[in-house]
Motif scaffolding. Structure first.
Motif, PDB file in Angstrom:
ATOM      1  N   ARG A  53      -9.746   2.039   3.925  1.00 24.27           N
ATOM      2  CA  ARG A  53     -10.864   2.670   3.204  1.00 24.27           C
ATOM      3  C   ARG A  53     -11.701   1.591   2.516  1.00 24.27           C
ATOM      4  N   ARG A  57      -0.330   9.592  -1.511  1.00 23.63           N
ATOM      5  CA  ARG A  57      -0.824  10.982  -1.510  1.00 23.63           C
ATOM      6  C   ARG A  57      -1.107  11.535  -2.904  1.00 23.63           C
ATOM      7  N   ARG A 111      -9.819   7.403  -3.144  1.00 20.34           N
ATOM      8  CA  ARG A 111      -9.934   8.469  -2.136  1.00 20.34           C
ATOM      9  C   ARG A 111     -11.291   9.164  -2.227  1.00 20.34           C
ATOM     10  N   SER A 149     -14.053   7.773   0.641  1.00 24.92           N
ATOM     11  CA  SER A 149     -13.510   8.872   1.448  1.00 24.92           C
ATOM     12  C   SER A 149     -13.453   8.426   2.909  1.00 24.92           C
ATOM     13  N   THR A 150     -12.656   9.107   3.684  1.00 23.03           N
ATOM     14  CA  THR A 150     -12.556   8.702   5.083  1.00 23.03           C
ATOM     15  C   THR A 150     -13.866   8.985   5.833  1.00 23.03           C
ATOM     16  N   VAL A 158      -5.022   3.609   3.662  1.00 23.46           N
ATOM     17  CA  VAL A 158      -5.660   3.536   2.340  1.00 23.46           C
ATOM     18  C   VAL A 158      -6.315   2.162   2.142  1.00 23.46           C
TER      19      VAL A 158
END
Ligand SMILES: N[C@@H](CCC(=O)N[C@@H](CS)C(=O)NCC(=O)O)C(=O)O
Length: 208
Positions: free
Chosen positions: A175, A106, A113, A117-118, A172
């Motif tokens: 991704r 996190r 991230r 990105s998701t 993660v």
């Protein structure tokens, strides 16, 4: 929002990795809950009836008259308040390692991230090759994950029981895996096994 029972406030595109963690936790505990989907792009997270969540972010969990945001805090709350399968390991060192993994994911790895990105995973948003910063972050992730996976007692979980830390680490890694980036085989195997859990699949397959 005065309401009895459990209500998960989620976002309407179903791409939030943090909502996934709480979704998984509610399912592992076999809890009945309602979902309220909000539009983040319309700013609904800032609606007055959600101010009690404090952060104007999802997930938020309403439990009777108590409201909480921050996914890892919600997971710990659910684990402490409800019986059933544990969400985090019960042994102190395993539990501490699980928290470490969850907090690391996190608070670090920002280039991954951002560049993976998701939305790229769940909505097919186009990607470019990983930048040098994202490659560095991936190297850091792989070293940390490989060390934890190497100590794991089984191929599909990090600790002596399945936990939400497994889901976070799989998320993660996915991704990258889901976007065709190179990921070491033991980590791909681990992430793929966790991804197959029914409560992860019910989120992955959620209508978008
Ligand atoms: N650290 C938080 C992160 C939550 C978060 O950033 N949620 C995003 C959706 S993925 C959000 O609500 N964004 C709305 C905004 O920033 O206005 C958690 O673990 O719950």
């Amino acid at each position: 929002m005065a309401k009895r029972g459990l209500l998960l406030v989620a976002e309407d595109r179903w791409t939030s990795p943090y909502v996934l963690a709480v979704w998984a936790a509610l399912h592992v505990k076999k809890l009945a809950f309602e979902v309220r989907e909000i539009s983040l792009s319309a700013g609904e997270q800032r609606a007055p009836e959600l101010h009690a969540g404090l952060t104007a972010r999802v997930p938020m969990l309403f439990h009777d008259d108590f409201v909480l945001s921050e996914s890892s805090a919600i997971v710990e709350y659910l684990d402490e308040v409800f019986e059933g399968e544990p969400l985090l390991p019960t042994l102190p060192r395993e539990r501490a390692r699980a928290r470490q993994v969850m907090h690391f994911i996190r608070s670090d790895l920002m280039p991954i991230r951002e560049e993976r990105s998701t939305e790229t995973l769940f909505l097919g948003k186009p990607i470019a090759p990983l930048s040098p910063a994202a490659q560095d972050a991936a190297g850091k992730l792989f070293r940390a994950a490989a060390a934890v996976v190497a100590e794991a007692p089984a191929a599909d979980r990090l600790f002596s029981m399945p936990t939400i830390a497994d889901v976070d680490l799989a998320m993660v890694l996915m991704r990258l895996i889901g976007n065709g980036d190179a990921v070491p085989e033991p980590l791909t195997k681990f992430a793929t096994a966790v991804w197959a859990r029914p409560y992860v699949q019910s989120f992955v397959q959620h209508v978008r």
